[in-house]
Design a protein around this motif. Structure first.
Motif, PDB file in Angstrom:
ATOM      1  N   GLU A  34      35.555  50.388  34.067  1.00 34.07           N
ATOM      2  CA  GLU A  34      36.196  50.567  32.553  1.00 34.07           C
ATOM      3  C   GLU A  34      37.950  51.191  32.613  1.00 34.07           C
ATOM      4  N   LYS A  35      37.474  52.411  32.453  1.00 36.24           N
ATOM      5  CA  LYS A  35      38.520  53.438  32.756  1.00 36.24           C
ATOM      6  C   LYS A  35      39.487  53.446  33.536  1.00 36.24           C
ATOM      7  N   SER A  36      38.837  53.006  34.749  1.00 35.77           N
ATOM      8  CA  SER A  36      39.310  53.519  36.133  1.00 35.77           C
ATOM      9  C   SER A  36      40.412  51.597  35.990  1.00 35.77           C
ATOM     10  N   THR A  37      39.548  50.743  35.786  1.00 36.64           N
ATOM     11  CA  THR A  37      40.728  49.380  36.497  1.00 36.64           C
ATOM     12  C   THR A  37      41.549  49.169  34.994  1.00 36.64           C
ATOM     13  N   GLY A  38      40.908  49.313  33.815  1.00 38.15           N
ATOM     14  CA  GLY A  38      40.542  48.601  32.206  1.00 38.15           C
ATOM     15  C   GLY A  38      40.469  47.260  32.306  1.00 38.15           C
ATOM     16  N   HIS A  39      39.722  46.969  32.931  1.00 36.82           N
ATOM     17  CA  HIS A  39      38.572  45.628  33.136  1.00 36.82           C
ATOM     18  C   HIS A  39      37.781  45.840  32.848  1.00 36.82           C
ATOM     19  N   PRO A  42      32.893  43.828  36.299  1.00 32.63           N
ATOM     20  CA  PRO A  42      32.027  42.403  36.142  1.00 32.63           C
ATOM     21  C   PRO A  42      30.413  42.253  36.324  1.00 32.63           C
ATOM     22  N   THR A  43      30.698  41.242  35.918  1.00 33.67           N
ATOM     23  CA  THR A  43      28.877  40.790  35.392  1.00 33.67           C
ATOM     24  C   THR A  43      28.141  39.389  36.535  1.00 33.67           C
ATOM     25  N   ASP A  44      29.402  38.631  37.007  1.00 32.93           N
ATOM     26  CA  ASP A  44      29.194  37.796  37.704  1.00 32.93           C
ATOM     27  C   ASP A  44      30.137  37.346  39.052  1.00 32.93           C
ATOM     28  N   LEU A  45      29.704  38.113  40.183  1.00 35.51           N
ATOM     29  CA  LEU A  45      30.738  38.155  41.153  1.00 35.51           C
ATOM     30  C   LEU A  45      31.199  37.318  41.423  1.00 35.51           C
ATOM     31  N   ASP A  46      30.836  36.313  41.253  1.00 40.26           N
ATOM     32  CA  ASP A  46      31.284  34.656  41.766  1.00 40.26           C
ATOM     33  C   ASP A  46      32.283  33.926  41.004  1.00 40.26           C
ATOM     34  N   ASP A  47      33.067  34.668  39.722  1.00 45.35           N
ATOM     35  CA  ASP A  47      33.708  35.084  39.014  1.00 45.35           C
ATOM     36  C   ASP A  47      34.882  34.809  39.571  1.00 45.35           C
ATOM     37  N   ASP A  48      35.843  33.137  39.569  1.00 42.70           N
ATOM     38  CA  ASP A  48      36.940  32.956  40.468  1.00 42.70           C
ATOM     39  C   ASP A  48      37.701  34.019  39.579  1.00 42.70           C
ATOM     40  N   GLU A  49      37.987  34.670  38.531  1.00 39.21           N
ATOM     41  CA  GLU A  49      39.017  35.663  37.874  1.00 39.21           C
ATOM     42  C   GLU A  49      38.765  36.948  38.751  1.00 39.21           C
ATOM     43  N   ILE A  50      37.709  37.453  39.258  1.00 35.20           N
ATOM     44  CA  ILE A  50      37.549  38.647  40.099  1.00 35.20           C
ATOM     45  C   ILE A  50      37.627  38.462  41.989  1.00 35.20           C
ATOM     46  N   THR A  51      38.681  39.494  42.141  1.00 35.95           N
ATOM     47  CA  THR A  51      39.440  39.309  42.983  1.00 35.95           C
ATOM     48  C   THR A  51      38.065  39.185  44.578  1.00 35.95           C
ATOM     49  N   VAL A  52      38.078  39.211  45.566  1.00 34.08           N
ATOM     50  CA  VAL A  52      37.233  39.076  46.396  1.00 34.08           C
ATOM     51  C   VAL A  52      37.348  41.339  46.321  1.00 34.08           C
ATOM     52  N   VAL A  53      38.303  41.530  46.780  1.00 37.57           N
ATOM     53  CA  VAL A  53      38.101  42.976  47.058  1.00 37.57           C
ATOM     54  C   VAL A  53      37.606  43.973  45.803  1.00 37.57           C
ATOM     55  N   GLN A  54      37.474  43.582  44.421  1.00 34.54           N
ATOM     56  CA  GLN A  54      36.836  43.921  43.171  1.00 34.54           C
ATOM     57  C   GLN A  54      35.534  43.617  43.598  1.00 34.54           C
ATOM     58  N   ALA A  55      35.229  42.126  43.353  1.00 34.16           N
ATOM     59  CA  ALA A  55      33.612  42.176  44.025  1.00 34.16           C
ATOM     60  C   ALA A  55      32.684  42.695  44.405  1.00 34.16           C
ATOM     61  N   VAL A  56      33.281  43.209  46.530  1.00 36.15           N
ATOM     62  CA  VAL A  56      32.986  44.475  46.789  1.00 36.15           C
ATOM     63  C   VAL A  56      33.343  45.505  46.833  1.00 36.15           C
ATOM     64  N   THR A  57      34.683  46.411  45.852  1.00 32.73           N
ATOM     65  CA  THR A  57      34.001  47.205  45.368  1.00 32.73           C
ATOM     66  C   THR A  57      32.952  47.573  44.586  1.00 32.73           C
ATOM     67  N   PHE A  58      32.895  46.820  43.517  1.00 29.23           N
ATOM     68  CA  PHE A  58      31.554  46.895  42.834  1.00 29.23           C
ATOM     69  C   PHE A  58      30.741  46.744  43.023  1.00 29.23           C
ATOM     70  N   ALA A  59      30.506  45.953  44.332  1.00 29.29           N
ATOM     71  CA  ALA A  59      29.275  45.772  44.325  1.00 29.29           C
ATOM     72  C   ALA A  59      28.687  46.948  45.487  1.00 29.29           C
ATOM     73  N   ALA A  60      29.662  47.400  45.898  1.00 31.72           N
ATOM     74  CA  ALA A  60      29.536  48.506  46.663  1.00 31.72           C
ATOM     75  C   ALA A  60      29.260  49.862  46.439  1.00 31.72           C
ATOM     76  N   VAL A  61      29.870  50.510  45.303  1.00 28.35           N
ATOM     77  CA  VAL A  61      29.784  51.317  44.248  1.00 28.35           C
ATOM     78  C   VAL A  61      28.036  51.480  43.472  1.00 28.35           C
ATOM     79  N   SER A  62      28.369  50.109  42.755  1.00 31.28           N
ATOM     80  CA  SER A  62      26.703  50.114  42.082  1.00 31.28           C
ATOM     81  C   SER A  62      26.013  49.898  42.431  1.00 31.28           C
ATOM     82  N   GLY A  63      25.648  49.339  43.744  1.00 32.59           N
ATOM     83  CA  GLY A  63      24.444  50.163  44.750  1.00 32.59           C
ATOM     84  C   GLY A  63      24.743  50.738  45.354  1.00 32.59           C
TER      85      GLY A  63
END
Length: 91
Positions: A34-39, A42-63
């Motif tokens: 939230e601090k770095s992106t201002g958003h 993501p709780t649902d990585l399949d949400d259409d409002e989330i870009t593929v880059v954001q989904a992959v980045t969040f999944a990699a970081v959280s994993g």
């Protein structure tokens, strides 16, 4: 592969502390995201409002953070148990 000889107490402590560390890691990743992106994170990585880059980045970081928390917690529990457990006298 080395066989682990652990007591039930060590296994339970590792499980409980791993769950707690995972929860804390999830909260930390959410706050940093939230601090770095201002958003919000993501709780649902399949949400259409989330870009593929954001989904992959969040999944990699959280994993990665989850694996790190799990390994460090387990290592800490095993070390603490080794310090607490009485050592047999030398033969």
């Amino acid at each position: 592969m080395a066989q682990r000889d652990e007591s039930l107490a060590v296994k339970i402590a590792a499980m409980v502390l791993t769950l707690a560390a995972g929860w804390l890691a999830q909260k930390a990743v959410g706050m940093i995201w939230e601090k770095s992106t201002g958003h919000h994170a993501p709780t649902d990585l399949d949400d259409d409002e989330i870009t593929v880059v954001q989904a992959v980045t969040f999944a990699a970081v959280s994993g990665g953070v989850a694996v790190l928390a799990r390994r460090l917690t387990r290592r800490g529990v095993v070390r603490a148990a080794a310090r607490i457990t009485p050592k047999p006298p030398p033969a």
